[in-house]
Design an enzyme around this catalytic site. Structure first.
Site, PDB file in Angstrom:
ATOM      1  N   HIS A  24      32.081 -13.388  36.504  1.00  0.00           N
ATOM      2  CA  HIS A  24      31.234 -14.024  35.477  1.00  0.00           C
ATOM      3  C   HIS A  24      32.016 -15.172  34.857  1.00  0.00           C
ATOM      4  O   HIS A  24      32.669 -15.017  33.833  1.00  0.00           O
ATOM      5  CB  HIS A  24      30.833 -12.984  34.420  1.00  0.00           C
ATOM      6  N   HIS A  26      31.346 -19.387  34.257  1.00  0.00           N
ATOM      7  CA  HIS A  26      30.560 -20.618  34.371  1.00  0.00           C
ATOM      8  C   HIS A  26      31.538 -21.773  34.518  1.00  0.00           C
ATOM      9  O   HIS A  26      32.321 -22.041  33.605  1.00  0.00           O
ATOM     10  CB  HIS A  26      29.693 -20.811  33.127  1.00  0.00           C
ATOM     11  N   GLU A 207      22.618  -9.508  26.662  1.00  0.00           N
ATOM     12  CA  GLU A 207      23.737 -10.062  25.881  1.00  0.00           C
ATOM     13  C   GLU A 207      23.295 -10.108  24.423  1.00  0.00           C
ATOM     14  O   GLU A 207      23.779  -9.362  23.580  1.00  0.00           O
ATOM     15  CB  GLU A 207      24.097 -11.453  26.388  1.00  0.00           C
ATOM     16  N   ASP A 285      33.682 -15.721  31.235  1.00  0.00           N
ATOM     17  CA  ASP A 285      32.445 -16.404  30.861  1.00  0.00           C
ATOM     18  C   ASP A 285      32.619 -17.925  30.803  1.00  0.00           C
ATOM     19  O   ASP A 285      32.368 -18.619  31.772  1.00  0.00           O
ATOM     20  CB  ASP A 285      31.913 -15.845  29.537  1.00  0.00           C
ATOM     21  N   ASP A 286      33.035 -18.433  29.650  1.00  0.00           N
ATOM     22  CA  ASP A 286      33.271 -19.874  29.445  1.00  0.00           C
ATOM     23  C   ASP A 286      34.641 -20.032  28.789  1.00  0.00           C
ATOM     24  O   ASP A 286      34.746 -20.246  27.577  1.00  0.00           O
ATOM     25  CB  ASP A 286      32.187 -20.471  28.550  1.00  0.00           C
TER      26      ASP A 286
END
EC number: 3.5.4.2
Length: 345
Positions: A24, A26, A207, A285-286
């Site tokens: 996961h 991005h 989420e 994630d980010d």
């Protein structure tokens, strides 16, 4: 596998050392301010910050939408195939240093095509970096095209159409962006088409959205893996389903903290998910926006929740189990993981 205890002093080193997969991430969310500035200069793109420090200071937000606003603004500097290559290469180098053996990388072409950049440019740049990582970092990486759920079904179909010449470069499709008000079933026909094309299916759900969105992602979209999914704990029947069917959750603790899904890291439910027998994984994630790559997610979350070496083994094992790599490679990674735990002192 029974894991011998590791002291709290040595646990961070173990977490950094263990081989792992990241499922996961991005790629646009790995764009560090330094590279953003360099690309802005290279491409003559004006950004509203005089220096890197002022840009870093702007990375302050308290919910998903305010994060998405700055995230999409940052993507304006990405114009050429080389830009996408450089961004992806930078992430892969960092991930390799964190002992990530395999990464499944999200990207959202709709963000870039809205800026006049073709899907061909985006995909070719990302893919070339993934290919080079195999030689340069001895690391496997694949691409998952994410549809933006705040856009229409028709736009998602157009995005998939633009990607058709590149199906050999993709492992799957996903669903990302602001969850509230955009239930998974909005994209049922697009996901059905992607499945017909032989692509693997994942979706962000649970989420900020309710457990009902997780049910919809599983039963309407037919996804194999849920991204985030932390709201599943509100629904005992859903928890039982996830555990029974070995449906993985790609959990992102520091992201959850930054976006106030949980008030503190100590309040995170990762431990509860593991206790329930769910195939939970840890991811970033980010990372450039949320203050931590995968190893920082591991070390900070373990410290906050009092997790142990046994949890570390389970999470790393889960990450390979939940990945879309073939069984032969999974067995190799399982063996490498076991070897680290057998020899770690």
């Amino acid at each position: 596998m029974t894991i011998k205890p590791v002291s709290q002093e040595r646990l961070p080193e173990l977490l950094r050392t263990i081989p792992k997969a990241e499922l996961h991430i991005h790629i646009e969310g790995s764009l560090e301010p330094e590279l953003m500035f360099a690309l802005a200069q290279r491409n003559g793109v004006s950004i509203p910050y005089p220096d890197v420090a002022s840009l870093r200071a702007a990375y302050v937000f308290d919910n998903l939408q305010s994060f998405l606003d700055i995230y999409h603004a940052g993507t304006l500097v990405l114009r050429t195939e080389q830009d996408f290559y450089d961004m992806t290469h930078a992430y892969l180098a960092r991930a390799a240093a964190d002992n990530v053996l395999h990464a499944e990388i999200f990207f959202d072409p709709q963000t870039h095509t809205a800026h006049g950049v073709s899907a061909d440019v985006v995909i070719n740049g990302l893919y070339r970096a993934c290919v080079d990582a195999r030689v340069e970092f001895d690391m496997n990486a694949s691409l998952i095209l994410c549809f933006l759920r705040h856009l229409s079904e028709q736009e998602a179909f157009e995005c998939l159409e633009q990607a058709l010449p590149h199906l050999d470069k993709l492992v799957g499709v996903g669903l990302a962006s602001s969850e509230m008000g955009h239930p998974p079933e909005k994209f049922a026909r697009v996901f059905a088409r992607a499945r017909e094309l032989g692509l693997r299916l994942v979706a962000h759900a649970g989420e900020e959205g309710p457990p009902a969105y997780i049910w919809s992602a599983l039963d309407v979209l037919k996804v194999e893996r849920i991204d985030h999914g932390v709201q599943a704990v509100q629904d005992p029947l859903l928890m039982a389903r996830l555990a029974r069917d070995r449906i993985a959750l790609t959990v992102c603790p520091l992201s959850n903290l930054k976006l106030r899904v949980f008030p503190t890291l100590a309040a995170h439910n990762l431990g509860r998910l593991l206790e329930a027998g769910i195939v939970a994984t840890v991811n970033s994630d980010d990372p450039s926006y949320f203050g931590g790559y995968i190893n920082q997610n591991f070390t900070q979350t373990f410290a906050a929740l009092g997790l142990t070496a046994q949890h570390a083994y389970q999470l790393a094992h889960n990450s390979f189990e939940a990945s879309f790599i073939d069984d032969r490679l999974k067995r190799q990674y399982f063996d490498r993981l076991a070897g680290v735990f057998e020899t770690f002192e």
